[in-house]
Design an enzyme around this catalytic site. Structure first.
Site, mmCIF file in Angstrom:
data_model
loop_
_atom_site.group_PDB
_atom_site.id
_atom_site.type_symbol
_atom_site.label_atom_id
_atom_site.label_comp_id
_atom_site.label_asym_id
_atom_site.label_seq_id
_atom_site.Cartn_x
_atom_site.Cartn_y
_atom_site.Cartn_z
ATOM 1 N N CYS A 1 49.762 34.570 44.331
ATOM 2 C CA CYS A 1 50.594 35.861 43.516
ATOM 3 C C CYS A 1 51.944 35.413 43.195
ATOM 4 O O CYS A 1 52.449 35.588 42.094
ATOM 5 C CB CYS A 1 50.412 37.163 44.605
ATOM 6 S SG CYS A 1 50.627 36.957 46.171
ATOM 7 N N PRO B 1 54.165 44.706 67.359
ATOM 8 C CA PRO B 1 53.487 44.535 65.866
ATOM 9 C C PRO B 1 52.256 43.989 66.095
ATOM 10 O O PRO B 1 52.109 43.074 67.109
ATOM 11 C CB PRO B 1 54.517 43.652 65.112
ATOM 12 C CG PRO B 1 55.340 43.144 66.113
ATOM 13 C CD PRO B 1 55.583 44.030 67.401
ATOM 14 N N HIS C 1 55.992 42.113 44.324
ATOM 15 C CA HIS C 1 56.588 40.896 44.651
ATOM 16 C C HIS C 1 57.862 40.740 43.937
ATOM 17 O O HIS C 1 57.801 40.737 42.712
ATOM 18 C CB HIS C 1 55.912 39.563 44.589
ATOM 19 C CG HIS C 1 54.692 39.558 45.637
ATOM 20 N ND1 HIS C 1 54.569 40.302 46.756
ATOM 21 C CD2 HIS C 1 53.970 38.565 45.861
ATOM 22 C CE1 HIS C 1 53.511 39.998 47.402
ATOM 23 N NE2 HIS C 1 53.060 38.917 46.987
HETATM 24 N N1 LIG Z 1 46.892 40.757 48.071
HETATM 25 C C1 LIG Z 1 47.290 39.920 47.142
HETATM 26 O O1 LIG Z 1 48.486 39.963 46.587
HETATM 27 C C2 LIG Z 1 46.791 38.703 46.792
HETATM 28 C C3 LIG Z 1 47.171 37.895 45.969
HETATM 29 C C4 LIG Z 1 46.359 36.587 45.404
HETATM 30 C C5 LIG Z 1 45.499 36.451 46.124
HETATM 31 N N2 LIG Z 1 44.892 37.060 47.234
HETATM 32 C C6 LIG Z 1 43.918 36.504 47.927
HETATM 33 O O2 LIG Z 1 42.667 37.401 47.697
HETATM 34 C C7 LIG Z 1 41.971 37.559 48.936
HETATM 35 C C8 LIG Z 1 41.616 38.859 49.255
HETATM 36 O O3 LIG Z 1 42.982 39.621 49.624
HETATM 37 P P1 LIG Z 1 42.991 41.149 49.694
HETATM 38 O O4 LIG Z 1 44.524 41.522 49.723
HETATM 39 O O5 LIG Z 1 42.217 41.773 48.888
HETATM 40 O O6 LIG Z 1 42.240 41.175 51.140
HETATM 41 P P2 LIG Z 1 41.858 42.354 52.140
HETATM 42 O O7 LIG Z 1 42.370 43.779 51.421
HETATM 43 O O8 LIG Z 1 42.018 42.239 53.443
HETATM 44 O O9 LIG Z 1 40.357 42.612 51.894
HETATM 45 C C9 LIG Z 1 39.334 41.576 52.147
HETATM 46 C C10 LIG Z 1 38.161 41.614 51.574
HETATM 47 O O10 LIG Z 1 37.031 40.509 52.117
HETATM 48 C C11 LIG Z 1 35.794 40.965 52.081
HETATM 49 N N3 LIG Z 1 35.282 40.090 53.306
HETATM 50 C C12 LIG Z 1 35.963 39.644 54.392
HETATM 51 N N4 LIG Z 1 35.083 38.883 55.374
HETATM 52 C C13 LIG Z 1 34.008 38.628 54.462
HETATM 53 C C14 LIG Z 1 32.682 38.346 54.376
HETATM 54 N N5 LIG Z 1 32.316 37.419 55.471
HETATM 55 N N6 LIG Z 1 31.700 38.426 53.438
HETATM 56 C C15 LIG Z 1 31.904 39.310 52.408
HETATM 57 N N7 LIG Z 1 33.171 39.875 52.347
HETATM 58 C C16 LIG Z 1 34.247 39.691 53.032
HETATM 59 C C17 LIG Z 1 36.392 42.434 53.111
HETATM 60 O O11 LIG Z 1 35.037 43.096 53.151
HETATM 61 P P3 LIG Z 1 35.019 43.911 54.452
HETATM 62 O O12 LIG Z 1 35.892 45.486 54.028
HETATM 63 O O13 LIG Z 1 33.259 44.285 54.468
HETATM 64 O O14 LIG Z 1 35.501 43.331 55.403
HETATM 65 C C18 LIG Z 1 37.273 42.855 51.922
HETATM 66 O O15 LIG Z 1 36.431 43.560 50.932
HETATM 67 C C19 LIG Z 1 42.573 36.481 49.818
HETATM 68 O O16 LIG Z 1 42.082 35.391 49.766
HETATM 69 C C20 LIG Z 1 43.912 36.483 49.740
HETATM 70 O O17 LIG Z 1 44.460 35.577 49.980
HETATM 71 C C21 LIG Z 1 45.662 38.213 47.461
#
Ligand SMILES: NC(=O)c1ccc[n+]([C@@H]2O[C@H](COP(=O)([O-])OP(=O)(O)OC[C@H]3O[C@@H](n4cnc5c(N)ncnc54)[C@H](OP(=O)(O)O)[C@@H]3O)[C@@H](O)[C@H]2O)c1
Length: 343
Positions: A130, A187, A244
């Protein structure tokens, strides 16, 4: 023509945003599937006016899906993206799993759209980190004009960049500060207190003392924009929910005045300049949340170096920093007629 889409990680911060952006932009969706882990089977998520029930990634059949927006972390992507891609479904992945693979294009449509054609090597396209994403959107038009040689960036990253548990921690820790007896709770998600504080540590430590998030900014800027640009970064987590911010110092090969930079950025795709020399004449992350643009403020010449400029860059990390960019990549594939229909 419509396209069948699966969103993996649909219960997460980014996955939910992907579904909402697909609906908002009226992407030509045929069937849309919300997928997550087994824990979330049946959990309801919104897709425009509709409600979708989540299915389990492990048992889902991808053979009739045109593309998969993947946002479930690096480990899940490493295991599942090749299997999904082998079914003929194009994977647009949000994690860091494939970003540095030479056979996987790392795409920001405003910056390096032509590189998307290389996706056919693995059927996988990577979405950058991001904080890199918003920075390269602002840097590209300036680089085209005066050639950037060096970037020094300090980030002010919101907690949503670390997932939904991190957002919960900021919320509960902020509230705890006013609950007698709870003020000094340990935390959990962050190594130090995030409420009313800032933490100069995002990602994990590397051998040289930089963090993985800082390393990503270096490697990804080089891959997307220009391998000759020198980049050094300090990434800081701040108690902001979404959005950000970045203080960016730039050095150029050729002179570029603040006025010229302002004019160039005003015309640049994806950029919005808010830069008045008066109180409030700049953007803050709270104002950028929910918006698509990369905002640029505080454009100033840096007189301490030859051809130097300072800028302040802010964007919604869940939208342009993740979900919006993934949907824009899908749109790019469709518009350039590169997305073949699944059987
Ligand atoms: N947030 C940002 O600003 C941002 C920016 C760029 C990239 N990213 C990337 O995007 C990804 C997700 O980020 P997020 O912020 O959305 O995370 P998050 O809110 O923690 O959500 C994680 C998601 O992944 C699913 N998941 C976890 N383990 C799984 C599995 N074994 N099989 C299938 N689904 C699974 C979770 O499902 P459950 O609810 O079922 O656990 C949930 O839907 C990460 O790789 C992160 O680095 C995030």
């Amino acid at each position: 023509m419509s396209y069948n889409v699966a969103v993996v990680g649909a219960t997460g911060n980014v996955g939910r945003e992907m579904l909402s952006i697909l609906a908002e932009r009226q992407f030509a969706v045929g069937e849309v599937h919300a997928l997550a882990s087994r824990r979330s089977i049946g959990v309801e998520v919104s897709f425009g006016e509709q409600t979708l029930k989540c299915k389990d990634l492990e048992t889902f059949d991808f053979s009739k899906v045109d593309f998969c927006l993947m946002s479930a972390g690096s480990a899940v992507s490493k295991e599942w993206s090749p299997k999904i891609a082998a079914k003929g479904c194009i994977v647009i992945d949000n994690s860091s799993a494939w970003r540095y693979d030479q056979d996987v294009p790392l795409i920001v449509p405003e910056v390096n759209a032509d590189a998307v054609a290389g996706y056919t090597r693995k059927n996988i396209i990577a979405n950058p980190n991001c904080q890199t994403m918003q920075m390269v959107v602002a840097l590209k038009p300036l680089h085209d004009r005066a050639t950037i040689t060096r970037v020094v960036v300090a980030t002010y990253q919101s907690v949503s960049g670390a997932g939904k548990e991190a957002m919960d921690e900021l919320w509960t820790r902020t509230r705890d500060k006013y609950v007698p007896g709870n003020e000094d709770r340990e935390p959990r998600k962050f190594p130090k207190e995030i409420a009313f504080n800032c933490i100069p540590y995002c990602g994990t430590f590397m051998e040289d003392g930089y963090t993985s998030e800082e390393w990503k900014m270096v490697a990804e800027t080089k891959k997307i924009l220009d391998p000759r640009i020198k980049v050094t970064a300090t990434c800081v987590r701040v108690p902001v929910f979404v959005g950000h911010s970045e203080a960016v110092n730039l050095e150029f090969e050729r002179p570029l005045s603040a006025d010229e930079a302002r004019e160039i950025l005003r015309e640049a795709p994806g950029c919005l300049v808010i830069d008045k020399h008066e109180p409030g004449g700049y953007i803050t992350p709270m104002e950028a949340a929910g918006e698509d643009a990369t905002y640029i403020s505080r454009i100033r010449e840096d007189a301490t170096v030859e051809n130097g400029l300072n800028i302040w860059v802010v964007s919604d990390n869940l939208r342009k920093g993740a979900a919006l960019n993934a949907v824009q990549i899908a749109e790019l594939l469709v518009n350039r007629k590169l997305l073949k229909k699944a059987a």
